[in-house]
Scaffold this motif. Structure first.
Motif, PDB file in Angstrom:
ATOM      1  N   THR A  20       0.837  -1.199   0.000  1.00 51.85           N
ATOM      2  CA  THR A  20       0.000   0.000   0.000  1.00 51.85           C
ATOM      3  C   THR A  20       0.873   1.251   0.000  1.00 51.85           C
ATOM      4  N   ILE A  21       1.916   1.237   0.808  1.00 52.49           N
ATOM      5  CA  ILE A  21       2.826   2.383   0.879  1.00 52.49           C
ATOM      6  C   ILE A  21       3.631   2.518  -0.407  1.00 52.49           C
ATOM      7  N   TYR A  23       3.096   1.375  -3.527  1.00 52.07           N
ATOM      8  CA  TYR A  23       2.382   1.616  -4.773  1.00 52.07           C
ATOM      9  C   TYR A  23       1.196   2.575  -4.632  1.00 52.07           C
ATOM     10  N   ASN A  24       0.981   3.100  -3.422  1.00 51.57           N
ATOM     11  CA  ASN A  24      -0.151   4.013  -3.168  1.00 51.57           C
ATOM     12  C   ASN A  24      -1.468   3.438  -3.675  1.00 51.57           C
ATOM     13  N   GLU A  25      -1.643   2.148  -3.496  1.00 48.75           N
ATOM     14  CA  GLU A  25      -2.894   1.505  -3.901  1.00 48.75           C
ATOM     15  C   GLU A  25      -3.727   1.220  -2.657  1.00 48.75           C
ATOM     16  N   LEU A  39      -5.261   3.295   3.436  1.00 49.19           N
ATOM     17  CA  LEU A  39      -4.570   4.167   2.487  1.00 49.19           C
ATOM     18  C   LEU A  39      -3.139   4.397   2.943  1.00 49.19           C
ATOM     19  N   SER A  40      -2.267   4.722   1.992  1.00 44.59           N
ATOM     20  CA  SER A  40      -0.935   5.159   2.373  1.00 44.59           C
ATOM     21  C   SER A  40      -1.061   6.545   3.001  1.00 44.59           C
ATOM     22  N   ASP A  42       0.676   9.141   2.290  1.00 48.74           N
ATOM     23  CA  ASP A  42       0.723  10.134   1.210  1.00 48.74           C
ATOM     24  C   ASP A  42      -0.660  10.355   0.604  1.00 48.74           C
ATOM     25  N   ASP A  43      -1.372   9.262   0.329  1.00 47.27           N
ATOM     26  CA  ASP A  43      -2.719   9.392  -0.231  1.00 47.27           C
ATOM     27  C   ASP A  43      -3.661  10.084   0.743  1.00 47.27           C
ATOM     28  N   SER A  46      -2.920  13.773   0.835  1.00 40.17           N
ATOM     29  CA  SER A  46      -3.406  14.413  -0.393  1.00 40.17           C
ATOM     30  C   SER A  46      -4.907  14.652  -0.335  1.00 40.17           C
TER      31      SER A  46
END
Length: 82
Positions: A20-21, A23-25, A39-40, A42-43, A46
Motif C-alpha cells: 500500500t505504501i 504503490y499508493n494503492e 490508504l498510504s 501520502d494518499d 493528499s
C-alpha cells in the motif's frame, strides 16, 4: 483497489501495508460488520489537503483558472518584489 478480508489481512498485514505504501494503492478490507479502506499516508494527506483547499470559498475556481493559465502568462520572479 486491492480487496481482501480481515482474516487474510491479519495473515499478511506487514506485506499488505508495504505494498500500500510502495504503490499508493488503497486496500479494501471486508468484514462481517462492513468494509474499511487502508490508504498510504501520502494518499491520506493528499485527500486531506484537497478537502481543505476546496473548503475555502472560491479556491476551487482559482485552482481551475490557474491550471488553464499558460506558464508564459504567469508572474516571473523579476516581477515580484519581496
Amino acid at each position: 483497489m486491492f480487496t481482501t478480508n480481515a482474516t487474510a489481512l491479519r495473515r499478511n498485514l506487514f506485506g499488505i501495508l508495504e505494498q500500500t505504501i510502495k504503490y499508493n494503492e488503497p486496500v479494501s478490507v471486508s468484514t462481517k460488520e462492513g468494509n474499511a479502506v487502508i490508504l498510504s499516508e501520502d494518499d491520506y494527506n493528499s485527500i486531506m489537503e484537497t478537502l481543505y483547499l476546496t473548503s475555502i470559498p472560491g479556491m476551487r475556481e482559482k485552482i481551475i483558472d490557474g491550471l488553464a493559465t499558460p506558464p508564459e502568462e504567469c508572474i516571473t520572479e523579476d516581477q515580484v518584489s519581496w
